[in-house]
Design an enzyme around this catalytic site. Structure first.
Site, PDB file in Angstrom:
ATOM      1  N   TRP A 167       0.834  -1.216   0.000  1.00 41.25           N
ATOM      2  CA  TRP A 167       0.000   0.000   0.000  1.00 41.25           C
ATOM      3  C   TRP A 167       0.864   1.260   0.000  1.00 41.25           C
ATOM      4  CZ3 TRP A 167      -1.285   3.562   4.256  1.00 41.25           C
ATOM      5  CH2 TRP A 167      -0.536   3.348   5.412  1.00 41.25           C
ATOM      6  N   ASP A 168       2.154   1.091   0.287  1.00 39.92           N
ATOM      7  CA  ASP A 168       3.100   2.201   0.180  1.00 39.92           C
ATOM      8  C   ASP A 168       2.918   2.945  -1.146  1.00 39.92           C
ATOM      9  OD1 ASP A 168       3.976   0.159   1.920  1.00 39.92           O
ATOM     10  OD2 ASP A 168       6.069   0.760   1.736  1.00 39.92           O
ATOM     11  N   GLU A 216       1.144  -1.008  12.851  1.00 42.02           N
ATOM     12  CA  GLU A 216       1.150  -2.472  12.968  1.00 42.02           C
ATOM     13  C   GLU A 216       1.559  -2.944  14.353  1.00 42.02           C
ATOM     14  OE1 GLU A 216       3.716  -3.024   9.617  1.00 42.02           O
ATOM     15  OE2 GLU A 216       2.108  -3.797   8.349  1.00 42.02           O
ATOM     16  N   LYS A 244       3.807   2.513  15.876  1.00 46.04           N
ATOM     17  CA  LYS A 244       4.888   2.298  14.908  1.00 46.04           C
ATOM     18  C   LYS A 244       4.943   3.420  13.880  1.00 46.04           C
ATOM     19  CE  LYS A 244       6.447  -1.280  11.646  1.00 46.04           C
ATOM     20  NZ  LYS A 244       5.938  -2.322  10.739  1.00 46.04           N
ATOM     21  N   GLN A 245       3.798   3.806  13.378  1.00 43.97           N
ATOM     22  CA  GLN A 245       3.756   4.835  12.345  1.00 43.97           C
ATOM     23  C   GLN A 245       2.397   5.513  12.392  1.00 43.97           C
ATOM     24  OE1 GLN A 245       3.657   1.642   9.075  1.00 43.97           O
ATOM     25  NE2 GLN A 245       2.761   3.389   8.047  1.00 43.97           N
TER      26      GLN A 245
END
Lengths: 736, 736
Positions: free
Chosen positions: A347-348, A478, A591-592
């Site tokens: 999906w990046d 995640e 995480k992000q």
């Protein structure tokens, strides 16, 4: 963090060799042209630490899945890009002693990658165990002007008269380090003194490498060709101080682009043409081709050389990893610089890369990225069916080459379904940017409808909440798995449903013929289905906390311990290398960007105060252990005027690899996040967006230390040059 | 469901052979004696479907972990019981043709396992491809009176005069079907014509098999011995209608119980002693030994032959799988009947097995089960540390042989922490039952303290709820992963903390010297730690729903779709073989008792109405896809007077394997759930519990179709015989 490279506006420079950094440099200096590429391992033999890697785009091997505990729905294979023939190979002997820097005394060493032209050079002076002293210079490139060609110039100057032999070889006997069962991925499929043909097992892709070698100062001394290996040999006595030079021209072509029977002749044609034109001319063409790219998308940051070098490194990575010429190709998270993530599309691409290619390479390139998914829609529908969701609903795979899911962790493969949201967002972003509503009629709506059909089934109505809920998902963060009502996922679902419904109405009105054709093909029940899309969209549940006045990452987030990253004991980061998974999951650490990812996509949907509060709540809990994290946070920090955070995270985003923040640079460069770093500049510091009328808007959020920011974007047939200076934003149109 | 066996009060009977059932029967007819055992594969060559398996208790091989995505904290190895030498092997040739039922015409076939004596017999009449017709009878046993011995009688009667040869062999060249990387687990370590010694790789366990063969009707024709294989051969011409018989006596001893140098002589000693005593005498001893076991724990159900056969099959499985003689051994979920679950100990032992062994085999046996964990406490403390929880806290492993964790799924290994609760419960149950409070002083409290230290750190205080919460767990219902505040886990944690605190107080009072010794060794801070234990215990959060007036399996359970198992489409069960994992997780479907497991452990803690409402809410959502599910539900159904459910689930519990409810009988018998089925009778239908004064209480919840229920239990030095008849419960003491 590791920091051993020189700072420079345009170059990556390593001025001292250390074995400790050998693999890191192989990643950092990797070169490619969208079609072929590889790690910057040495041409000559090197027995020190190294992970060699040469890759050919679009080729994959279906490696048998390895899991401890099989779950229904797991794919049988994890397709991965095979490490392929080592076409840069050169074996050098000086007075009978093999040149191998691991066993030699290195007196001088310098490696440079000039981002202006993608030519990788290396010079070194060394003394071999037998006492022979030589100076070597190498120049290597993956031709941007001819993506099926790579070249190498290799010069040796002995300090004393010496007997020198050179084998210019191509070696197909290579393995992947990341192989599940240690299998060989390639079989030999032909060889002659100047060409090597190999075929991938199971998937049956054929690739031919052909070479032409031109040597000055040595005589030809025959060749060697056998299964998986071909070499041409040269030898002679070289007077002291004289230079011998090998120019190696290699054509690399695959059955993806050519009929199998013609592979050898096409590859050889490239090599011969290269040899005819000569190295000087080819390097000139390379400089021209790269210059043309940079003209469209360079970013100049005045006053911050680290940031300047970092952002150019990022743009270079994005440009060399994906040329946009074929809708069969996509962007691998590591580009051509390593095996990790196996080379598939994630999906990046939609969430982080597409905006860069749209602005930096053009609408056609971005459209090819959209078509990549469109062409795989059938497989995404199959994939959803496999997971029990039918009626033409689509779940795009977590990782893929040909549309088939490759990934196999239930919490990711089955549950990180927000990827569907980014795929809708990419369509929206493209249409907003280009004004190309015809794309919705030709391709876009079909994808949106399939995504909407997925969301209405994947959500369920909670009697307890009297709202639609989405249970059991993994969000972009995640470090949470199988949570209920991840705000980001719910938001992307609700937004997609609304956007799809609006698009359906627009098509009925403005593209009635297209609409009828699509509706018939996908058996769309206009009234019922749209009503359902709108109902689920409007009645979606969104977790929030009224006391803190923030949106909640997911239900139950506030039950966690109220610590921030400042409370993590020293030496325990990155968490994923120190903490067991359960500990990470129940911790508050992120995480992000998760909530913030949604606000980054749609800043205009939210009150600025909410973005501000969310940033101040979540960023201090974010460990940025995904390469995709810093850029989004840097952009939002810029928006909300948190200059310190913006600069800190921007440097982290653009220098993630150069300074090895995540302690994994040996595995390869983070290409998709490099494209994302561009977002931090253009969407973040320059506040770029397109308004409803199709006007590009900019708003300066420049850090004080930056004297100015200048960049170009391709926009609706023009090149726009934007200059930011303090709080001023100036836009100039350049006719294309 | 599969149903091909005859119904009988005491026997398991297969009266017709079908290859389709071959592997199922190998499981169902498996025999063991707690020390050695194996699947009921044929003694002679059989090339049809088969999974051979002979096992030796306590031996394991550290098989290298196989995962797709490594997580910090995963164990390097998954220890597993190796399939070991095929000691029952017989190779038969009739007129030069090998006897192999896969290639022969089977005229008659009957296999019986008499549960009264554990002797497995088989008779068949067959015509070989060369026309030779023979009748064969085999009798095999794993000696209960001498757990290091197994015997075999193999008789052949040809219908016409025939040349017959028999090789009586032991074959150590075997593999495990469930091996992660196809490795060999054994190396040869010695052989001679009558014995074979093998050693497990890496773990270095040595096992010796020695045989004595006595044959009537044939002459010895030499032997064969080589690495991993030994055989003694016999041959001769046999007149029509005459019977030749091989009696094979095998000693099987391991380095777990004997010095390595003595293995061969001990094994040979067993074989020779067996041969001297002769098969008749040994079978008599076997019958006596088994009769003694049954005297203590038979259950007689009058009026329901299916239930009668089922419960005896269950008791037989439990008795033959674990003798209780060694605290190094435990109960493998598949006993000696297959490779699945690898042969390690799970929480099944404490939650389902211990009560049976306590009542059926005696306090010493149950105590050995408790000591198994006590002896592994240090490793459990290491394990918790590895997951970031220190200060002497213990997390016992999900699966283990020697205390080291073997399992590697994060959602189970790291999160199914309720297993710690069962370990505390087993101590409590044992002490309640036996009155042996001294065990708490000698061993029990140390374990309870380490468990309490775990819970107080694993729980955290939620500012939002102003209560302690336990985040990110998997409850007994493994069809939910990484949930917050699983009611069962929270309850077991809170209860353990309270029980540990009470025990500490009791010890200070009644065993002051022991208390001081323990407190010093584990550095217990009496005031602070106990206060913390009590605080967390008293302020634990328990999810519940006031509207339905039930306890909630976990937070958010009521957001799920309000369906029951009746809504599952036909052909989609068992769910775990049809649905992808995410679909199972977000569904309301429950694998096994979760909330109800807690109410089953502590019925006296809850209002009967609450148990009733919980049962009526959760059971209709339960798919019983764990073997451990039906017994607990049957018991509770019996308590609340739901006779229909009680009978249905009881039959499912006791005939799970006989009728193959879960479609996996080929993999082996469910031994730990078989022990659990006993609970359904004794705790469920007979309402057994021990009150605070140590009095055993019974209360009849008999189904109407059962005329009577009679059973015995060992209780505080006596044998109690309980007779239930309608609602009447009569207890008779039998001096032991």
């Amino acid at each position: 963090m590791k920091h051993y490279l020189e700072e420079d506006d345009w170059k990556i420079i390593e001025s001292r060799f250390s074995e400790e950094n050998a693999k890191a440099s192989e990643s950092l200096f990797s070169i490619a042209n969208g079609q072929i590429g590889g790690r910057a391992s040495f041409e000559e033999t090197y027995t020190g630490p190294s992970m060699k890697g040469c890759y050919v785009a679009g080729i994959y091997y279906p490696d048998k899945t390895r899991v401890g505990w099989w779950k229904v729905g797991y794919p049988e294979t994890f397709d991965k890009t095979p490490n392929s023939a080592y076409w840069i190979g050169v074996r050098v002997r000086i007075d009978g002693e093999e040149l191998d820097l691991h066993r030699a005394d290195i007196k001088e060493f310098r490696r440079e990658l000039d981002l202006r032209d993608g030519i990788l050079t290396r010079t070194f002076r060394t003394v071999l165990p037998n006492g022979a002293a030589v100076t070597v210079r190498t120049e290597r490139m993956c031709c941007l002007f001819c993506p099926e060609m790579g070249t190498l110039r290799y010069s040796i100057t002995p300090e004393n008269a010496a007997q020198i032999t050179i084998d210019a070889y191509i070696d197909g006997n290579v393995l992947n380090e990341e192989s599940n069962y240690g299998e060989k991925f390639w079989d030999g499929a032909g060889h002659d003194p100047l060409s090597l043909t190999m075929r991938t097992r199971k998937s049956g892709f054929t690739v031919c490498w052909a070479m032409q070698n031109r040597v000055t100062g040595l005589e030809s001394s025959g060749g060697e060709d056998r299964e998986g290996y071909v070499a041409e040999k040269f030898s002679g006595t070289v007077p002291a101080g004289h230079t011998v030079t090998l120019c190696k021209y290699v054509g690399i072509v695959s059955s993806l682009n050519h009929a199998e029977a013609t592979l050898r002749s096409v590859a050889l044609g490239h090599a011969e043409r290269g040899a005819r034109e000569g190295m000087e001319r080819l390097q000139e063409k390379q400089r021209e081709a790269w210059a043309k790219r940079w003209e469209q998308c360079d970013i100049e940051i005045e006053g911050d050389v680290k940031a300047q070098q970092g952002i150019r490194f990022c743009i270079f990575q994005a440009l060399q990893s994906y040329s946009g010429d074929y809708p069969e190709l996509n962007i691998a998270p590591k580009g051509f610089s390593g095996e990790k993530y196996a080379g598939g599309a994630y999906w990046d691409t939609e969430a982080f890369c597409l905006p860069f290619y749209l602005s930096g390479s053009g609408a056609e390139t971005a459209r090819n990225l959209l078509l990549f998914r469109y062409n795989q829609l059938d497989k995404a529908i199959e994939n959803a069916q496999k997971l029990g969701i039918g009626n033409g609903a689509a779940l795009f795979p977590m990782a893929t080459f040909n549309g088939r899911e490759c990934h196999n962790e239930w919490e990711i493969t089955f549950e990180e379904i927000h990827r569907n949201g980014a795929i809708a967002y990419a369509i929206y972003y493209y249409v907003q940017y280009t004004g190309d509503t015809a794309y919705l009629a030709s391709n876009g709506f079909e994808v949106l409808a399939a995504l909407s059909r997925y969301w209405v089934q994947r959500a369920n109505f909670s009697e307890a909440k009297r709202k639609y809920v989405i249970l059991g998902v993994t969000g972009p963060n995640e470090y949470e798995n199988n949570v209920n009502n991840n705000w980001y996922t719910n938001y992307m679902a609700a937004w997609t449903l609304r956007y799809a419904a609006d698009t359906a109405e627009m098509l009925r009105r403005e593209y009635p013929n297209d609409y009828r054709r699509i509706a018939a093909r996908i058996r769309l029940q206009y009234e019922e289905e749209l009503a359902r899309w709108i109902d689920v969209s409007e009645n979606m549940f969104f977790p929030e906390d009224p006391a803190l006045n923030i949106t909640l990452q997911q239900e139950g987030y506030l039950d966690k311990e109220p610590t921030t990253t400042a409370d993590i004991p020293e030496g325990e980061r990155p968490l994923n290398q120190h903490w067991s998974w359960d500990r990470i999951l129940r911790s508050p650490y992120i995480k992000q960007a998760d909530v913030l990812q949604g606000m980054f996509f749609f800043p205009e949907h939210f009150d600025k105060g909410l973005i501000y509060r969310n940033f101040n709540y979540y960023e201090p809990r974010t460990v940025h252990e995904s390469s995709l994290s810093p850029s989004v946070h840097a952009a939002i920090a810029a928006w909300i005027g948190n200059e310190e955070k913006a600069c800190e995270l921007f440097l982290r985003a653009v220098r993630l690899d150069l300074d090895d923040y995540n302690r994994e640079i040996e595995e390869g460069v983070h290409v998709t996040s490099a494209a994302g770093a561009w977002l931090a500049v253009v969407r973040g510091f320059a506040g770029f967006r397109v308004d409803e009328t199709g006007e590009p808007l900019f708003r300066s959020h420049l850090p004080k230390r930056w004297k100015s920011l200048k960049f170009k974007i391709l926009f609706r047939g023009k090149i726009l040059q934007i200059l930011l200076n303090g709080s001023k934003a100036e836009v100039r149109e350049i006719k294309k």
